[in-house]
Design a protein around this motif. Structure first.
Motif, mmCIF file in Angstrom:
data_model
loop_
_atom_site.group_PDB
_atom_site.id
_atom_site.type_symbol
_atom_site.label_atom_id
_atom_site.label_comp_id
_atom_site.label_asym_id
_atom_site.label_seq_id
_atom_site.Cartn_x
_atom_site.Cartn_y
_atom_site.Cartn_z
ATOM 1 N N SER A 1 4.134 -17.524 12.632
ATOM 2 C CA SER A 1 2.842 -17.954 12.121
ATOM 3 C C SER A 1 2.889 -19.436 11.810
ATOM 4 C CB SER A 1 2.481 -17.187 10.839
ATOM 5 O OG SER A 1 2.382 -15.810 11.080
ATOM 6 N N CYS A 2 1.757 -20.077 11.957
ATOM 7 C CA CYS A 2 1.645 -21.498 11.621
ATOM 8 C C CYS A 2 0.352 -21.655 10.830
ATOM 9 C CB CYS A 2 1.613 -22.337 12.887
ATOM 10 S SG CYS A 2 1.180 -24.065 12.616
ATOM 11 N N ALA A 3 0.489 -21.952 9.546
ATOM 12 C CA ALA A 3 -0.665 -22.067 8.678
ATOM 13 C C ALA A 3 -1.054 -23.530 8.516
ATOM 14 C CB ALA A 3 -0.359 -21.457 7.317
ATOM 15 N N GLY A 4 -2.325 -23.818 8.711
ATOM 16 C CA GLY A 4 -2.826 -25.162 8.538
ATOM 17 C C GLY A 4 -3.564 -25.292 7.216
ATOM 18 N N SER A 5 -3.546 -26.481 6.663
ATOM 19 C CA SER A 5 -4.265 -26.722 5.417
ATOM 20 C C SER A 5 -5.599 -27.385 5.743
ATOM 21 C CB SER A 5 -3.441 -27.617 4.493
ATOM 22 O OG SER A 5 -3.148 -28.842 5.120
ATOM 23 N N ARG B 1 -10.052 -27.350 5.756
ATOM 24 C CA ARG B 1 -11.105 -26.497 6.294
ATOM 25 C C ARG B 1 -11.518 -26.901 7.694
ATOM 26 N NH1 ARG B 1 -15.305 -26.402 1.358
ATOM 27 N NH2 ARG B 1 -14.272 -28.339 0.794
ATOM 28 N N THR B 2 -10.706 -27.752 8.359
ATOM 29 C CA THR B 2 -11.079 -28.217 9.688
ATOM 30 C C THR B 2 -10.140 -27.684 10.766
ATOM 31 O OG1 THR B 2 -9.767 -30.227 9.388
ATOM 32 C CG2 THR B 2 -12.104 -30.308 8.756
ATOM 33 N N PHE B 3 -9.469 -26.589 10.489
ATOM 34 C CA PHE B 3 -8.496 -26.034 11.437
ATOM 35 C C PHE B 3 -9.138 -25.765 12.783
ATOM 36 C CE2 PHE B 3 -4.494 -24.137 12.361
ATOM 37 C CZ PHE B 3 -4.738 -23.051 13.175
ATOM 38 N N PHE B 4 -10.415 -25.352 12.768
ATOM 39 C CA PHE B 4 -11.115 -25.012 14.001
ATOM 40 C C PHE B 4 -11.302 -26.223 14.914
ATOM 41 C CE2 PHE B 4 -15.032 -27.141 12.951
ATOM 42 C CZ PHE B 4 -15.029 -27.178 11.568
ATOM 43 N N SER B 5 -11.140 -27.424 14.395
ATOM 44 C CA SER B 5 -11.350 -28.643 15.173
ATOM 45 C C SER B 5 -10.089 -29.116 15.892
ATOM 46 C CB SER B 5 -11.890 -29.762 14.293
ATOM 47 O OG SER B 5 -10.954 -30.134 13.302
ATOM 48 N N PHE B 6 -9.037 -28.295 15.856
ATOM 49 C CA PHE B 6 -7.788 -28.653 16.510
ATOM 50 C C PHE B 6 -7.410 -27.613 17.555
ATOM 51 C CE2 PHE B 6 -6.498 -32.146 13.847
ATOM 52 C CZ PHE B 6 -7.127 -31.900 12.638
ATOM 53 N N ALA B 7 -7.043 -28.070 18.727
ATOM 54 C CA ALA B 7 -6.321 -27.217 19.660
ATOM 55 C C ALA B 7 -4.883 -27.135 19.167
ATOM 56 C CB ALA B 7 -6.365 -27.789 21.062
ATOM 57 N N MET B 8 -4.211 -26.052 19.456
ATOM 58 C CA MET B 8 -2.879 -25.831 18.894
ATOM 59 C C MET B 8 -1.858 -25.554 19.989
ATOM 60 S SD MET B 8 -3.432 -26.159 15.660
ATOM 61 C CE MET B 8 -1.868 -25.576 15.019
ATOM 62 N N GLY B 9 -0.621 -25.914 19.673
ATOM 63 C CA GLY B 9 0.455 -25.641 20.615
ATOM 64 C C GLY B 9 1.715 -25.218 19.889
ATOM 65 N N TRP B 10 2.573 -24.515 20.620
ATOM 66 C CA TRP B 10 3.919 -24.192 20.147
ATOM 67 C C TRP B 10 4.918 -24.860 21.082
ATOM 68 C CZ3 TRP B 10 5.409 -21.873 15.707
ATOM 69 C CH2 TRP B 10 4.487 -21.082 15.020
ATOM 70 N N PHE B 11 5.903 -25.484 20.498
ATOM 71 C CA PHE B 11 6.997 -26.108 21.233
ATOM 72 C C PHE B 11 8.311 -25.605 20.639
ATOM 73 C CE2 PHE B 11 4.848 -29.486 23.687
ATOM 74 C CZ PHE B 11 3.588 -29.401 23.141
ATOM 75 N N ALA C 1 -10.535 -18.377 10.715
ATOM 76 C CA ALA C 1 -10.934 -18.049 9.342
ATOM 77 C C ALA C 1 -9.750 -18.130 8.393
ATOM 78 C CB ALA C 1 -11.553 -16.663 9.296
ATOM 79 N N LYS C 2 -8.546 -17.891 8.932
ATOM 80 C CA LYS C 2 -7.325 -17.974 8.129
ATOM 81 C C LYS C 2 -6.559 -19.256 8.382
ATOM 82 C CE LYS C 2 -6.665 -12.966 7.882
ATOM 83 N NZ LYS C 2 -5.747 -11.829 8.157
ATOM 84 N N SER C 3 -7.111 -20.140 9.214
ATOM 85 C CA SER C 3 -6.444 -21.408 9.532
ATOM 86 C C SER C 3 -5.004 -21.173 9.995
ATOM 87 C CB SER C 3 -6.458 -22.352 8.329
ATOM 88 O OG SER C 3 -7.773 -22.684 7.964
ATOM 89 N N THR C 4 -4.830 -20.196 10.876
ATOM 90 C CA THR C 4 -3.478 -19.808 11.288
ATOM 91 C C THR C 4 -3.434 -19.569 12.797
ATOM 92 O OG1 THR C 4 -3.068 -18.776 9.132
ATOM 93 C CG2 THR C 4 -1.611 -18.147 10.940
#
Length: 126
Positions: A19-23, A25-35, A73-76
């Protein structure tokens, strides 16, 4: 800020969910990646997911075994890892990209990602 969790020691063939939790309320504005980065090796792309989660991408080495997903909704963001192999052993880090146009053409590169977590260790024993 990105904080990973869920790493650990598992036998070959086993599963883990990172899991990767973001802080914020703008988590939805980021594309995410795992490396991931194994000892003595360069950091390599594992998986990426678009802002809404509609688009996902994987490295060939994990395709069919790993699944990336997100819950805005969970910024995760999650990485479900099944059928783990010893060669999956590495420190896994999540990353966030606000660069929409750049991310679509370079989601597997480091450049589009502005924010990185500290990483979580995954060790797969044979």
């Amino acid at each position: 800020q990105l904080v990973e969790s869920g790493g650990g020691l598992v036998q070959a063939g086993g599963s883990l969910r990172l899991s990767c939790a973001g802080s914020g309320r703008t988590f939805f504005s980021f594309a995410m990646g795992w490396f991931r980065q194994a000892p003595g090796k360069e950091r390599e792309f594992v998986a990426a997911i678009s802002w809404t989660g509609d688009n996902t991408y994987y490295a060939d080495s994990v395709k069919g075994r790993f699944t990336i997903s997100r819950d805005n909704a969970k910024s995760t963001v999650y990485l479900q890892m099944n059928s783990l192999k010893p060669e999956d052993t590495a420190v896994y880090s999540c990353a966030a990209s606000p660069k929409e146009s750049q991310w679509w053409v370079a989601y597997s590169d480091y450049d589009p990602y502005d924010y990185w977590g500290q990483g979580t260790q995954v060790t797969v024993s044979s």
